[in-house]
Scaffold this motif. Structure first.
Motif, PDB file in Angstrom:
ATOM      1  N   LEU A 120       2.279   1.770  -3.468  1.00 12.03           N
ATOM      2  CA  LEU A 120       1.266   2.360  -4.340  1.00 12.03           C
ATOM      3  C   LEU A 120       1.119   3.860  -4.070  1.00 12.03           C
ATOM      4  O   LEU A 120       1.029   4.668  -5.004  1.00 12.03           O
ATOM      5  N   LEU A 163      -7.278  -1.218  -1.595  1.00  9.50           N
ATOM      6  CA  LEU A 163      -6.403  -0.630  -2.616  1.00  9.50           C
ATOM      7  C   LEU A 163      -6.270   0.882  -2.421  1.00  9.50           C
ATOM      8  O   LEU A 163      -5.209   1.454  -2.616  1.00  9.50           O
ATOM      9  N   LEU A 216      -2.484  -5.996  -5.095  1.00 19.10           N
ATOM     10  CA  LEU A 216      -1.522  -4.912  -4.890  1.00 19.10           C
ATOM     11  C   LEU A 216      -0.213  -5.190  -5.621  1.00 19.10           C
ATOM     12  O   LEU A 216       0.389  -4.289  -6.211  1.00 19.10           O
ATOM     13  N   ILE A 265      -0.815  -4.664  -9.408  1.00 15.65           N
ATOM     14  CA  ILE A 265      -0.984  -3.252  -9.752  1.00 15.65           C
ATOM     15  C   ILE A 265       0.339  -2.499  -9.638  1.00 15.65           C
ATOM     16  O   ILE A 265       0.732  -1.761 -10.551  1.00 15.65           O
ATOM     17  N   THR A 279      -6.007  -9.631  -1.796  1.00 14.62           N
ATOM     18  CA  THR A 279      -5.606  -8.223  -1.666  1.00 14.62           C
ATOM     19  C   THR A 279      -4.116  -8.064  -1.952  1.00 14.62           C
ATOM     20  O   THR A 279      -3.701  -7.180  -2.705  1.00 14.62           O
ATOM     21  N   GLN A 333       0.830  -1.206   0.000  1.00 12.34           N
ATOM     22  CA  GLN A 333       0.000   0.000   0.000  1.00 12.34           C
ATOM     23  C   GLN A 333       0.863   1.253   0.000  1.00 12.34           C
ATOM     24  O   GLN A 333       0.543   2.226  -0.675  1.00 12.34           O
TER      25      GLN A 333
END
Lengths: 497, 497
Positions: free
Chosen positions: A27, A60, A222, A225, A218, A24
């Motif tokens: 990102l 996300l 992640l 992505i 999840t 996270q």
């Protein structure tokens, strides 16, 4: 042994949580890189009812700055209630450069569900698969990073989750008839999802997530992505592939070979104008009731008489049922999206008429000539435009494209007249004179437009407009004919869907 | 004698037609003047069913350039189906400076029809009259020229026209149950229209047109519009009137008197955060189902911790049911409209939550300090904002306003930290440093905001944020309390409408 097992599970969970947290923040950091690289991202989360799409999206976005993303939750309407092309609601929320849109179910759900509901037949299903592939390629070629994730759960897991929701009064409302229907028809959905994914895996590949295990899903999402964004940032904006022209085309004359001496007598003009306007008025009524979408595109030389031509048309229309969209240079929020976005979002509801005063052909005319886009961009655009227009006519739209044509001498005359008549002076600007100097360049570009985009389903009509009255009558006649034909075909088209 | 009569009639008709034509070109010429003077115009055409509103608009626009006007045809939904404040659909299509919007029926039709359908009661009717007057005054004070025309026909003429439409298969569909109901209840409508017009005649006066005679009505409408525009252009942009503050206010402390030493222990924070988020999650579900609109406003010093605060909130929310709107300086198409337009158009649908990261208070903070609007503009804005917020809470919205507060030393610390931490550098810009230099000016402005806009229905909450964790918990507690109260009141409110 069981104790060890439990400890191991706790450790796994802890390390999974730690990894999620770490990803996270990766990102979060990538937001800045995306902004700097001006890369827009679309993350589409598809999957089964109760697979946890909403919760996944929550994870996300949990660290992200709300300025950088938007979550969109499109609904799958009944086909009969759709007033726009089915991809409209996915095109509308695409992000500007540097930002991210999360789609909570996307175009796959739309197509599959309507197919399984028998709202579209096999042919239409195949057509939509093609449109989806074109849509994805166009987004990709215009710089979009697309991620397609499918959140998969087994039938028994779906049963448990739906049952869990239904049992609780606070969550019962979250389960609707469509969800239960999907559960009942799990196998048919499975096959349909599979078929759709197989047929749309080439341009942008699918990622399947194990939704039976939420945390793992999840973490995996992640990972996928962040890796994709990392690659996107390091590779830089994708410049698109060149495409083979494969649209059936009508042969068009070169502009210089068009006979501009045609004209009409005053009396005849008045009589015809009245007759045609009153016919268009009638047809507009029918179009409205039959919910046929209508799109008229006007292009042409400066001072060719577009405005007056459009006014003669709109005078025949009920102001409640049409819109005129004058197209100038794109605003910043338009410029920073797919070049067709500002036209997509102006499409008429079915049953309405929309008139574009200048159009998406700006891409291959002014943007080409003034260098507002790269050569690759405008070269690719002919094909992208042809696809866009085929999508519109497949949708059932009447699509007419007019090139309002005059010669250079007549333009000069009209420019001078505008300059010398106080009420008309606002109509003439320095830019018009500058454009005039580039007549030859424009003529080359326009000839190329006519050659490459006069498709069978959306041909160009050259409107000789040295005599403006002649031009108006010719335009209105073409419109009457096209509307009459569309109304005749309407029933038949409905049956073929 | 009869022959003379016929000749006279023909002459009258000819001269009427000539006058209409002449006035249409006057209007055409005025487009340029409006653009130059940057004056926006709203022409609202109200009137009876079959009075000819559509045809009248057709005549009004027939010579105009489509780039300068837009025709909007709002529908009167059932009150139970409205998802926005009733004025939303009239605010949305207001023009930018220099352009014209024609409304094919407006806010009068909306209020009167719902009242006669018994969808709103007498109290709500009165409240809407007040909102309409506030709406018109705000538009006028922000430079809009408003014209309100009522197209009147007698009951027998309405009968003939409706009958004529119903008789023809091609036009039969144009008459709906609502039209027939109006005809049957002609007298009740007459009284209701009259009452509404009498009560909304002060800010912008009504013009009644004789719709029994179409040509005369067209001529009169053109006369009224062109004369009003002429006056508007010669007088220049209206600068607004100053308004008396008459909102019941809560007393607020000065910022300097706020005790910023408050804090929370780590353990307590974690426990409370979890508890509050899970409670908000539950409440969001209920809000969604009961269709209560929710608006959270965040203002505060740079680096006060707005972003982190908002994220702790959104983490508790279903991403499908909320939107965060980060507010930066207005885009050109926003700047050229009423300053609240960009917030009106971002309002949540009932049942949704919207979070403004900075708000309409920019008008009386940054715009005031940087001189982006006139002193008259920002001085008037306190009242305009109070009216806007009362409209929102009258609609049933939960509206919370947070001032996230820190002291100047803490800001400096955080700025330095941002500058020295590579991942945080994007968060700090030269503008932040410039704003910091104006701390004292901002403090004066913020104190004035707190003093003048902490209304009973929409009070400010000062959130002490030197300790960010304390700030988050305090904010979430206020939110939980407000949502719980709104849910309790929901049933009661519904009954009072």
């Amino acid at each position: 042994m069981l104790r060890d097992f439990e400890t191991k599970k706790r450790e796994d969970k802890a390390s999974l949580n730690a990894e999620i947290k770490a990803l996270q923040s990766v990102l979060l950091g990538q937001q800045q890189l995306l902004m700097k690289a001006e890369l827009p991202v679309i993350v589409m989360i598809e999957g089964w009812a109760a697979a946890g799409k909403g919760s996944l999206i929550k994870e996300l976005i949990s660290e992200l700055d709300p300025r950088f993303y938007h979550v969109e939750s499109p609904k799958v309407l009944r086909e009969a209630e759709e007033r726009f092309p089915f991809l409209y609601q996915y095109m509308k929320p695409i992000p500007v450069n540097g930002k991210v849109t999360f789609l909570d179910s996307g175009w796959m759900e739309n197509v599959v569900r309507k197919y399984l509901r028998h709202e579209i037949n096999k042919d239409e299903y195949r057509r939509r698969i093609r449109q989806v592939n074109e849509f994805e390629r166009q987004l990709r070629d215009n710089g979009y990073i697309i991620l397609k994730l499918f959140l998969h759960i087994r039938k028994d897991v779906q049963y448990e989750r739906l049952y869990g929701l239904v049992e609780e009064p606070a969550t019962e409302w979250r389960v609707d008839g469509e969800d239960l229907w999907q559960h009942k028809e799990y196998k048919r959905f499975l096959e349909a999802y599979d078929d759709f994914m197989e047929k749309t895996n080439e341009i942008v590949g699918w990622h399947i997530l194990d939704g039976n295990r939420r945390k793992t899903a999840t973490r995996d999402a992640l990972r996928i992505i962040t890796q994709r964004i990392e690659r996107g940032v390091s590779e830089g904006r994708f410049e698109g592939v060149s495409l083979e022209e494969d649209f059936p085309l009508r042969e068009m004359p070169k502009l210089k070979d068009v006979d501009l001496s045609v004209s009409i007598e005053d009396d005849e003009y008045k009589k015809e104008l009245k007759r045609l306007q009153s016919r268009i008025s009638e047809l507009h009524n029918i179009i409205y009731r039959k919910r046929i979408p209508v799109i008229f595109c006007y292009e042409g030389w400066d001072a060719a008489g577009k405005g007056g031509n459009i006014r003669r048309l709109t005078y025949a229309l009920d102001p409640r049922g049409f819109d005129v969209h004058p197209i100038a240079s794109p605003l910043p929020h338009e410029k920073n999206r797919h070049f067709l976005w500002r036209f997509w979002t102006k499409l008429p509801k079915s049953g309405h008429i929309c008139i574009f005063d200048r159009t998406w052909y700006g891409r291959v005319m002014v943007e080409r000539i003034e260098g507002f886009c790269s050569e690759k961009d405008w070269r690719r655009a002919y094909h992208e435009i042809n696809e866009f227009e085929r999508m519109l006519t497949d949708w059932g739209a009447v699509l007419l494209k007019f090139w309002i044509h005059i010669d250079s001498d007549v333009q000069l005359e009209r420019f001078k007249d505008r300059q010398n008549t106080p009420e008309k002076q606002w109509k003439i600007t320095d830019e018009d004179w500058r454009n005039r100097e580039k007549w030859d360049e424009y003529e080359i570009a326009v000839n190329e437009v006519l050659e490459k985009t006069s498709t069978k389903n959306a041909p160009w009509h050259i409107i000789e407009s040295n005599d403006k009255q002649y031009a108006r009558i010719k335009t209105l006649k073409i419109i009457v004919k096209a509307l009459e034909k569309a109304i005749d075909n309407h029933f038949e088209n409905m049956m073929n869907k």
